[in-house]
Design a protein around this motif. Structure first.
Motif, PDB file in Angstrom:
ATOM      1  N   LYS A  18      -9.905  12.247   0.509  1.00  0.00           N
ATOM      2  CA  LYS A  18      -8.783  12.863  -0.192  1.00  0.00           C
ATOM      3  C   LYS A  18      -8.236  14.044   0.587  1.00  0.00           C
ATOM      4  O   LYS A  18      -8.948  14.694   1.348  1.00  0.00           O
ATOM      5  N   LYS A  19      -6.967  14.290   0.377  1.00  0.00           N
ATOM      6  CA  LYS A  19      -6.280  15.369   1.079  1.00  0.00           C
ATOM      7  C   LYS A  19      -5.477  16.182   0.073  1.00  0.00           C
ATOM      8  O   LYS A  19      -4.853  15.626  -0.835  1.00  0.00           O
ATOM      9  N   LYS A  25      -4.774  13.740  -2.979  1.00  0.00           N
ATOM     10  CA  LYS A  25      -4.295  12.384  -2.832  1.00  0.00           C
ATOM     11  C   LYS A  25      -5.247  11.612  -1.924  1.00  0.00           C
ATOM     12  O   LYS A  25      -5.673  12.106  -0.883  1.00  0.00           O
ATOM     13  N   GLU A  26      -5.611  10.402  -2.359  1.00  0.00           N
ATOM     14  CA  GLU A  26      -6.499   9.568  -1.559  1.00  0.00           C
ATOM     15  C   GLU A  26      -5.739   9.017  -0.357  1.00  0.00           C
ATOM     16  O   GLU A  26      -4.723   8.338  -0.515  1.00  0.00           O
ATOM     17  N   VAL A  27      -6.231   9.321   0.840  1.00  0.00           N
ATOM     18  CA  VAL A  27      -5.527   8.926   2.058  1.00  0.00           C
ATOM     19  C   VAL A  27      -6.297   7.870   2.858  1.00  0.00           C
ATOM     20  O   VAL A  27      -5.817   7.405   3.888  1.00  0.00           O
TER      21      VAL A  27
END
Length: 360
Positions: A18-19, A25-27
């Protein structure tokens, strides 16, 4: 027919990446273990080998459900424990124990050796204080330590002695399965041999089953019955020890064996070491994950995932061209070795024969 003591079926462990500080947000997804399946029979030692970061230690912890799997099935003694409750797993823990890699950090420095070894018995309500005390001293003798060591603290012992204490702790509740998570990698070579021999003796005496995690191929050859080779979260080859060492059918297994130090010059291999870097489990290659480093890779390898299929009875490999992989034996017989090295080996053989005839 004997049923497996431990069975993993299509086990996966994915870690989301995640970022963002506030709204994360899952990247991406790290595929630490991606579709591992194997069976472990009672009294057997299955070794899992591979490069650092391939997922072998994660697989070991998944097998004991110290880490929760993302998907797949884990069976212990025929019972599906994938969704077992915490209370059910607590009862099963007595049957499965683990020996950790680092003998320095795996022992509580504030506890005496007696308290460390007796702790599993306290957790599982085994015996009273007097019987636990006697059991601790019995276990210390089993692992070649003295009973008076029970009153000492971990900092008073060497690395090999600390690992013996860890082994005694694992044995304290009479388990059937022991996961050995690289139990000798932090030790000197001479001490490694002692610990491996101790584990083999204990297995013979108590009928133990081992899941042995290691990256030392020499250690694995001595201790295992079967060997599973992992690469980037997947098993690429699994076979009994003799077949895997004498006739590996996956290029990665051959490269690992070629990279292992060989003290006998007559058994040197002509194979080159692997090139390139290990790909990231965050973004593994398409198709065969090994194709970016494989000297035999073809177009099919880049697009099609190879199945872990049976090449011969009991020997499975995940390679599209496993049947046509060049034999590893011919390198050990000296074929393909530089002519100058062949001359030196021939001269060495003649000198050895001459010395043998003089001594006779």
């Amino acid at each position: 027919m004997t049923k497996p003591l431990l069975e993993l079926e299509d086990i996966r462990k994915l870690y989301p990446v995640k970022k963002g500080l506030i709204i994360q947000k899952e990247v991406g997804t790290v595929r630490a273990v991606d579709g591992v399946s194997f069976q472990l029979m009672p009294g057997e030692t299955l070794a899992v080998v591979g490069e650092s970061g391939c997922g072998k230690s994660t697989t070991a912890r998944l097998a004991m459900r110290l880490i929760e799997p993302t998907s797949g099935t884990i069976r212990y003694d025929g019972q599906d424990i994938t969704k077992a409750t915490r209370q059910d797993m607590r009862r099963l823990r007595r049957d499965m124990q683990i020996i950790f890699q680092d003998p320095y950090s795996s022992l509580n420095p504030r506890m005496t050796v007696e308290e460390i070894i007796a702790e599993p018995m306290v957790v599982h309500n085994v015996g009273d204080r007097a019987s636990r005390r006697d059991r601790v001293r019995e276990l210390l003798r089993l692992v070649d330590l003295a009973p008076y060591h029970a009153d000492r603290y971990p900092h008073e012992f060497s690395g090999g002695q600390r690992q013996r204490i860890g082994i005694a702790r694992a044995l304290s509740v009479s388990p059937r399965l022991i996961v050995c998570d690289e139990p000798v990698s932090a030790l000197d070579v001479s001490i490694q041999a002692q610990i491996v021999n101790l584990l083999k003796d204990l297995q013979k005496e108590f009928g133990l089953t081992y899941l042995f995690i290691s990256h030392g191929l020499a250690v694995v050859k001595h201790v295992s019955d079967r060997v599973a080779v992992m690469y980037l979260g997947q098993i690429v080859e699994i076979a009994d020890k003799k077949n895997l060492y004498d006739n590996p059918r996956h290029p990665y297994t051959q490269a690992l064996l070629a990279a292992a130090p060989e003290p006998d010059p007559s058994r040197r291999t002509a194979m080159k070491s692997l090139g390139g870097d290990l790909p990231s489990p965050l973004n593994p290659p398409s198709g065969c994950r090994f194709h970016t480093r494989c000297p035999l890779a073809q177009e099919r390898c880049r697009s099609e995932v190879p199945a872990l299929r049976e090449i011969e009875p009991g020997h499975r490999a995940a390679c599209h061209f496993a049947e046509s992989v060049p034999s590893f034996t011919r390198f050990r017989n000296g074929e393909g070795i530089h002519p100058r090295l062949q001359e030196r080996l021939a001269l060495y053989a003649r000198h050895k024969a001459a010395l043998a005839s003089v001594n006779a």
